[in-house]
Design a protein around this motif. Structure first.
Motif, short mmCIF file in Angstrom:
data_model
loop_
_atom_site.label_atom_id
_atom_site.label_comp_id
_atom_site.label_asym_id
_atom_site.label_seq_id
_atom_site.Cartn_x
_atom_site.Cartn_y
_atom_site.Cartn_z
N PHE A 96 -5.56 7.11 -6.13
CA PHE A 96 -4.74 8.21 -6.99
C PHE A 96 -5.78 9.47 -6.41
N LEU A 151 -0.54 9.19 -2.38
CA LEU A 151 -0.02 10.39 -3.43
C LEU A 151 1.39 10.53 -2.80
N LEU A 177 4.01 7.53 -2.72
CA LEU A 177 3.87 7.04 -4.22
C LEU A 177 5.53 7.63 -4.54
N GLY A 178 5.16 9.77 -4.54
CA GLY A 178 5.92 10.62 -4.53
C GLY A 178 7.00 10.15 -4.01
N THR A 212 8.97 7.41 -6.26
CA THR A 212 9.47 7.89 -7.53
C THR A 212 10.20 8.65 -7.08
N GLU A 213 10.81 9.26 -6.00
CA GLU A 213 11.78 9.84 -6.44
C GLU A 213 13.32 9.43 -6.08
N SER A 256 13.45 7.14 -8.96
CA SER A 256 14.11 7.62 -11.29
C SER A 256 15.47 7.60 -10.02
N SER A 264 11.71 1.26 -12.30
CA SER A 264 10.85 2.11 -12.48
C SER A 264 10.34 1.37 -11.53
N LEU A 265 8.60 2.34 -11.38
CA LEU A 265 7.01 1.27 -10.14
C LEU A 265 6.44 0.80 -11.01
N LEU A 267 2.68 -0.47 -10.54
CA LEU A 267 1.55 -0.69 -9.33
C LEU A 267 0.63 -1.82 -10.20
N HIS A 303 5.93 11.12 2.87
CA HIS A 303 7.26 10.95 1.82
C HIS A 303 8.64 10.07 2.24
#
Lengths: 358, 358
Positions: free
Chosen positions: A78, A84, A87-88, A91-92, A95, A100-101, A103, A313
DNA sequence: CTCCTCCTGTTAATCGATTAACAGGGTGCA
DNA sequence: TGCACCCTGTTAATCGATTAACAGGAGGAG
């Protein structure tokens, strides 16, 4: 009484079939308005919040979740800008489909793990209720990747050797870009700083290279491609891709009897650490010492770091889309990278002004 | 043939009961070594990777995962240092028990959501296969919290009004600490910058205060407690707790006809944005303008930010432990906070030297 | 020789839902 | 009147495992 309220208990209380209750929650159109209202009322009265998530997953075969394997210490993950950003992106996209993601922790491979540690770690991978998974930066023979493959779950990788689906970049070409840039600037003494499961600062010989992450190997090969015969390249372990490890490695490199004029790091995190150490030693970065990074994370621009930009991203978004919609997406995508030249690189000392055309 | 291989198909192929196969995977001691070996061999041959995760979860009633609700845009969440620290703490503890963390998306409450949007969002919450959940910074009446409670899942909150379990800090006392500090320095014109679902820069009146996050309300109350009657406190929305929103709000505050001498922000992110804007306007932070933050995130120290430290990482660890081991942990813990004074606060302009003792 | 235990393995109930297939009654239309 | 079709609701099979209870045989103790 006693037992939790289930679809069945609601059905009994309302005097209808379980199918009716199920339809009341999932397919309003299959029931008359009145019956549905009555069922919902009974459900509320009994404190029934709707179909059980696990049972539903079992029956429908969908978990509405995808997993991502973490092989580094999660706490550290993290603070890694690459992770990050990925993950961004993930999840974008996820969602939007209300997915759900998950971990999934896997014991970090700092040292060699015993078999029992591995199989214990694997437990989380085996028990994860997911529809697919992302394994970034893991080799095909990583136990976690294997476990996932054995479960025959859709898998998206970022590795070059991807069997199945993958989103990747041309690490070798990126390495060449870096190499050419440095060569053009007149550098002939180059150190490559790679994040690897080896002690930071340690010189990586040919034998060690097998232990490098695949992307490191490829970038290294690219840099080698670009260097002329009279250049010297040494490879140094940056440890776990943290600032601390990077600083340690940087000290070692800079303190060498014959220090390089350029240091190409595997990541911006390591590069930034090098810049910090170099500055602390009174070296002018971009003059006395050139430094390059990788990724072009947000902190790279303010730091004036020359680096290779990769669309992290977008990588995450694409990986998610591949898992959500296998048919609508290709099996393999190579994302573009771009060398971003900033102030951290400059002509090799003693050769200033010699910069060749373009 | 045709159907996937299951526990049953392995049992049939091996000529044993399904129980034996189950034991072969879960309880080696219940079977003779030879039978177990034979079963495992048959399983391998058939490409059976072990018991299905979902079915196992249904039967055992354990998911080996806990959830965490995200009500902000997930993409943003991964750049919020508070969130990252919390996630770090959670995952650190969870990974020790080989438990996964499920990131559950919920539509961000930027504007008012329609009912159908809410219930669509709720889908992910309802379908999440988890044993418990963390809801940080959400009120009791948040739809997601309600949905979780309806599922009667163990829930850990960080809210003051926690029903059930909670890990919290004394926000009001922390607010008082900040207030006292500023008052001691002679500040009488103070602005409080709160992250809130309101346009950044907007003045928050009493009516708006209901829309503030609970922790903001409490910190605000604390600051109010500390200010003497002759002081003036204005409350300004910092929007979504991002640098960009913080800068917007900072501009508004600084450009006011009668700007405050001190700005107390709800978070270090906002505070850092204020510092940035102030510096850009030629104001000397700590002299012409005092700024305080909240959280003491990693970036606060290098920035010289006066702030309230809260043990975020420990908060995450504790929340995880509460979910993993309900009996071994208290229902409610209040974590300590501490005012950390750095260079971003100083005597109010025009009163320099008046600093009262201690 | 008898009784008790321990060791292995089986039987069968259960976890909590989803959904294809079916059935009965009402409507619309020729 | 006859037939087809739509609406509602039910029946019952199924998703893939776990585990308490039971049973037969082997070995040990008395």
């Amino acid at each position: 009484m006693g037992s939790r309220t289930t679809l069945r208990s609601v059905a009994e209380a309302a005097g209808v079939s379980t199918a009716a209750v199920s339809y009341a929650f999932n397919r309003p159109d299959r029931l008359s308005t009145q019956l549905r209202a009555r069922i919902l009322a009974v459900a509320r009265e009994l404190g029934y919040a709707g179909p059980d998530a696990t049972a539903r997953s079992l029956r429908t075969g969908r978990a509405n979740a995808i997993g991502v394997i973490f092989t580094t210490e999660l706490t550290y993950a993290f603070s890694d800008p690459y992770v990050l950003a990925l993950l961004g992106g993930l999840t974008e996209t996820l969602s939007r489909s209300r997915t759900s993601l998950v971990l999934i922790p896997f014991a970090p491979v700092v040292a060699g793990l015993t078999d029992s540690q591995v199989s214990e770690s694997l437990d989380a991978v085996r028990r994860a209720v997911i529809d697919g998974a992302v394994a970034d930066g893991l080799t095909d023979d990583h136990p976690a990747v294997r476990a996932l493959a054995d479960r025959s779950l859709p898998l998206v990788r970022s590795s070059e050797t991807a069997t199945g689906r993958g989103v990747l970049i041309d690490d070798r070409q990126a390495g060449r870009d870096i190499g050419h840039h440095l060569v053009e600037l007149g550098h002939r003494e180059v150190a490559m700083l790679v994040s690897a499961p080896l002690a930071p600062g340690r010189l990586v010989d040919r034998a060690d290279e097998a232990a490098l992450y695949p992307y490191s190997r490829n970038r290294l090969a690219g840099v080698r491609d670009a260097l002329p015969a009279d250049a010297r390249l040494r490879v140094v372990s940056g440890g776990g891709n943290t600032s601390a490890a990077g600083r340690t490695a940087a000290h070692t490199i800079i303190a060498a009897a014959d220090p390089p004029t350029a240091i190409a790091a595997d990541s911006d995190v390591l590069a930034a650490a090098v810049v910090e150490v170099a500055a602390g030693q009174g070296l002018r970065v971009g003059h006395d010492l050139s430094v390059t990074g990788f990724d072009d994370v947000p902190a790279a621009a303010p730091a004036g770091l020359t680096t290779v930009r990769q669309p992290i991203h977008e990588k995450g978004q694409l990986m998610a889309r591949m898992l959500l919609d296998p048919d609508g997406t290709p099996d393999r995508v190579i994302l573009p990278t771009e060398l971003v030249v900033r102030a951290s690189t400059g002509p090799a000392p003693g050769r200033r002004g010699e910069r060749s055309a373009t």
